[in-house]
Design a protein around this motif. Structure first.
Motif, mmCIF file in Angstrom:
data_model
loop_
_atom_site.group_PDB
_atom_site.id
_atom_site.type_symbol
_atom_site.label_atom_id
_atom_site.label_comp_id
_atom_site.label_asym_id
_atom_site.label_seq_id
_atom_site.Cartn_x
_atom_site.Cartn_y
_atom_site.Cartn_z
ATOM 1 N N GLU A 54 0.855 -1.181 0.000
ATOM 2 C CA GLU A 54 0.000 0.000 0.000
ATOM 3 C C GLU A 54 0.890 1.229 0.000
ATOM 4 O O GLU A 54 2.006 1.181 0.470
ATOM 5 C CB GLU A 54 -0.839 0.050 1.275
ATOM 6 C CG GLU A 54 -2.026 -0.882 1.257
ATOM 7 C CD GLU A 54 -2.601 -1.016 2.653
ATOM 8 O OE1 GLU A 54 -2.761 0.017 3.318
ATOM 9 O OE2 GLU A 54 -2.852 -2.154 3.066
ATOM 10 N N GLU A 55 0.329 2.313 -0.520
ATOM 11 C CA GLU A 55 1.124 3.529 -0.482
ATOM 12 C C GLU A 55 0.479 4.506 0.490
ATOM 13 O O GLU A 55 -0.666 4.887 0.333
ATOM 14 C CB GLU A 55 1.234 4.119 -1.895
ATOM 15 C CG GLU A 55 2.191 5.271 -1.924
ATOM 16 C CD GLU A 55 3.128 5.230 -3.131
ATOM 17 O OE1 GLU A 55 3.179 4.191 -3.819
ATOM 18 O OE2 GLU A 55 3.791 6.246 -3.364
ATOM 19 N N VAL A 56 1.188 4.844 1.550
ATOM 20 C CA VAL A 56 0.661 5.778 2.546
ATOM 21 C C VAL A 56 1.585 6.989 2.608
ATOM 22 O O VAL A 56 2.758 6.856 2.945
ATOM 23 C CB VAL A 56 0.594 5.111 3.941
ATOM 24 C CG1 VAL A 56 -0.078 6.060 4.934
ATOM 25 C CG2 VAL A 56 -0.149 3.792 3.875
ATOM 26 N N ASN A 57 1.047 8.155 2.281
ATOM 27 C CA ASN A 57 1.824 9.411 2.293
ATOM 28 C C ASN A 57 3.167 9.280 1.582
ATOM 29 O O ASN A 57 4.201 9.690 2.103
ATOM 30 C CB ASN A 57 2.103 9.877 3.731
ATOM 31 C CG ASN A 57 0.841 10.054 4.514
ATOM 32 O OD1 ASN A 57 -0.200 10.363 3.947
ATOM 33 N ND2 ASN A 57 0.907 9.825 5.806
ATOM 34 N N GLY A 58 3.157 8.655 0.425
ATOM 35 C CA GLY A 58 4.390 8.577 -0.343
ATOM 36 C C GLY A 58 5.351 7.489 0.110
ATOM 37 O O GLY A 58 6.365 7.259 -0.518
#
Ligand SMILES: Nc1ncnc2c1ncn2[C@@H]1O[C@H](COP(=O)(O)OP(=O)(O)O)[C@@H](O)[C@H]1O
Ligand SMILES: [Mg+2]
Length: 631
Positions: A54-58
């Motif tokens: 997953e991508e969270v805040n970059g």
């Protein structure tokens, strides 16, 4: 289902997954699922990838590490993107030993163990299936059977590259057992298991004088030399070193830099050339991921030693610092406690948080940034809003020191101190103050703390204590209000309506009578005064809030009680100011009257029902806050 039923199911599952066939039949499998021939590095990478990203805040978050590793997203991302991913693509990093370097108890072993257990499970799935020459102690890759001069043809037909030579043992077996008919060689599906020493190995250095290289590369089996006539007959050799057993999977090399050099050279040849030397045989090809770990000081002295120069360039070092986020640190403790034998003890709310605040503070470095202090930095790191700073400041802070997180208090120390407090007092409930006290007492016996560190750390204990005092007061005051969140929201809405009317020079309408009325200056001031906003500054403050609201509206975000740090503080203080005397009198009265007693019981019930206390810890909290308010 009961345990016997589960055992049976497990056996059936094993039977279902088993496969055995000739090399010819194995090639049929490869036509449909060429990926089963992937390299060890590629299998590790795919295992991590298949668990989801997953991508969270970059920052990429790899679900594979989710439940066990907290707060190390950046290190994990680097590890995957700079090592596993390119290694899976057969790039050069694969030819280097992966060395995790970090402070004690910072999660290195946990990461390695997760990879090992993960591979065991992954080898049972379709995507992670592994096939090997049957009866081979090294579970050799069946494709090694294909002679070198045919490998280009094989690549054209199957799209699979083959690396490595058929081992001396299987070369002999091919001749003696199969009359050189490659297609008849029996292949089987194997399942990685550290216990069964299949595809997963661990090597830990012992006394350098007595440690035998055989632990890594196997040894001659003297009992069978007579039978086979010679030491160089591979059948008279036991391929049972860790490197042999870990073939196709991974080997953990514990405390690598404590090891004698001759061991390292074997590893280097293996990673660099894909083969190693055992006994009197030709080089043995092996395909495995080697992960080692070490701490910073050992690494530094290794680097400083001229003799090791040639080794440097063949090792890829990945830093595994301590976690620096308070809420993630709490999760680490929760996990460790759940796994421990103190899991039955009631831990009062915020006890772990306060411990986490202390530990994180010991790991942070003082920033040179204007107006910054460690508490603010700690909050920013944890994703909290700190008035006056934004995400760019956060990034600056994170870049300021390369080795932040490489020292400080480790999670195991915290858990040990909590355990010892519990055991010594034989209590069934422990609160934040008990925890802090025990952490402080323990500093005297901590092996690796200098005198200066100790002074700094004692100061952090008082900082953590101050944080706790605020948390404790708020907790009690909230419990005094019947429905705290709702009261706060009502008060804020009321304030905002007035501010809006004030700034737009409008009138308000009384919700009951419908009458027009001017903004309620007294109400607005009573809130603003809580955070020291002067008469001269009030207009600017009100306008700033309106701007914030419209900025939120533009982004489609809801402006609520938590959207403006100072406004929230003002509202909270206002609510509590109205309450302060009640709380003070009720909590500290030695001979409470009937009404006070009723109130206390009500508050305790609320703390137990809604805030996670038990009656002991709720009573302790009330007493403590009473003493704070009377100071
Ligand atoms: N970032 C982290 N996330 C989760 N658990 C951690 C973390 N750091 C340390 N721990 C826990 O602390 C303990 C010690 O960690 P360990 O992996 O043995 O450290 P190391 O091998 O670096 O000395 C383990 O129980 C581990 O789960
Ligand atoms: Mg370890």
């Amino acid at each position: 289902m009961d345990i016997l039923g589960k055992i049976q199911l497990h056996r059936e599952e094993e039977r279902r997954l088993a496969w055995e066939g000739t090399f010819g039949e194995y090639l049929e499998i490869l036509k449909e699922r060429p990926y089963v021939a992937q390299s060890a590095h590629s299998r590790v990478y795919n295992m991590i990838k298949d668990a989801g990203i997953e991508e969270v805040n970059g920052t990429k978050k790899y679900n594979f590490f989710n439940n066990q590793i907290f707060g190390l997203e950046d290190s994990i991302e680097r590890l995957v993107e700079e090592y596993f991913h390119p290694a899976a693509k057969r790039l050069d990093v694969r030819k280097r030993i992966l060395l995790l370097m970090g402070p004690v108890s910072g999660g290195k072993s946990t990461i390695v163990t997760m990879l090992k257990r993960g591979l065991e499970d992954y080898s049972k799935t379709e995507a992670g299936a592994v096939y090997a020459i049957k009866g081979c102690p090294m579970h050799e890759d069946p494709l090694h059977l294909i002679p070198h001069h045919l490998r280009d043809d094989f690549y054209r037909e199957f799209g699979i590259r083959i690396e490595g030579n058929l081992s001396p043992l299987n070369t002999m077996r091919l001749e003696k057992e199969y009359g050189n008919c490659i297609e008849d060689v029996i292949v089987e599906r194997v399942f990685f298991s550290e216990d069964k020493r299949t595809g997963i190995g661990t090597f830990s250095p012992s006394d350098p004088k007595s440690q035998d290289i055989a632990d890594l590369t196997g040894s001659i089996d003297f009992s069978t030399i007579a039978e086979f006539g010679s030491e160089s007959d591979p059948r008279a050799y036991r391929f049972d070193g860790e490197l042999n057993k870990a073939n196709r999977g991974m080997m953990e090399f514990q405390e690598m830099l404590k090891c004698d050099e001759k061991f390292l050279w074997h590893l280097l040849s293996l990673t660099q050339e894909g083969n190693f030397k055992a006994g009197r045989f030709a080089l043995i090809s092996a395909d495995e991921l080697i992960v080692a770990h070490t701490n910073e000081s050992e690494y530094r002295s290794f680097i400083a030693n001229k003799k090791n120069e040639a080794l440097h360039s063949r090792i890829i070092v990945m830093g595994v610092p301590y976690n620096l986020r308070v809420s993630e640190e709490e999760r680490i403790y929760e996990k460790m406690i759940k796994e421990s034998d103190i899991s039955h003890v009631h831990i009062a709310p915020h006890a772990l948080r306060v411990a986490a605040i202390f530990s994180v503070l010991t790991r942070l470095m003082d920033s040179k940034k204007q107006g910054m202090d460690l508490i603010k930095k700690m909050r920013l790191y944890d994703g909290e809003i700190v008035e006056g700073y934004n995400h760019i400041d956060l990034e600056d802070l994170q870049k300021e020191f390369a080795d932040e997180g490489m020292s400080g208090i480790d999670p195991r120390y915290v858990i040990n101190r909590i355990s010892s407090a519990i055991i010594r007092k034989e209590i069934t409930s422990i609160n934040a103050l008990d925890v802090l006290r025990s952490m402080k007492d323990g500093l005297d016996h901590h092996a690796s703390i200098t005198k200066e560190d100790k002074e700094r750390f004692i100061n952090f204990i008082s900082l953590a204590r101050k944080e706790y005092d605020e948390i404790a007061k708020k907790e009690v005051q909230k419990a005094f209000v019947y429905s705290y969140e709702e009261s706060a929201k009502t008060l804020m809405d009321n304030y905002l309506d007035n501010v809006e009317a004030y700034c737009n020079k409008n009138k308000l309408r009384d919700p009951l009578t419908g009458e027009e009325m001017s903004p309620d200056e007294k109400l607005m001031r009573s809130i603003e005064e809580q955070i020291g906003i002067s008469e001269n500054a009030k207009k600017a403050f009100r306008e700033e809030i309106l701007i914030r609201i419209s900025a939120y509206a533009r982004k489609g975000k809801k402006f609520d009680y938590n959207s403006h740090e100072r406004l929230r503080e003002a509202i909270q203080k206002k609510l509590f100011a109205d309450l302060k005397d009640v709380v003070k009198i009720t909590t500290s009265s030695k001979t409470p009257d009937e009404a006070q007693l009723k109130k206390v019981n009500e508050v305790i019930a609320r703390l137990v029902d809604e805030h996670g206390y038990n009656t002991t810890s709720a009573n302790e909290l009330l007493k403590y806050v009473g003493s704070l308010l009377n100071r």
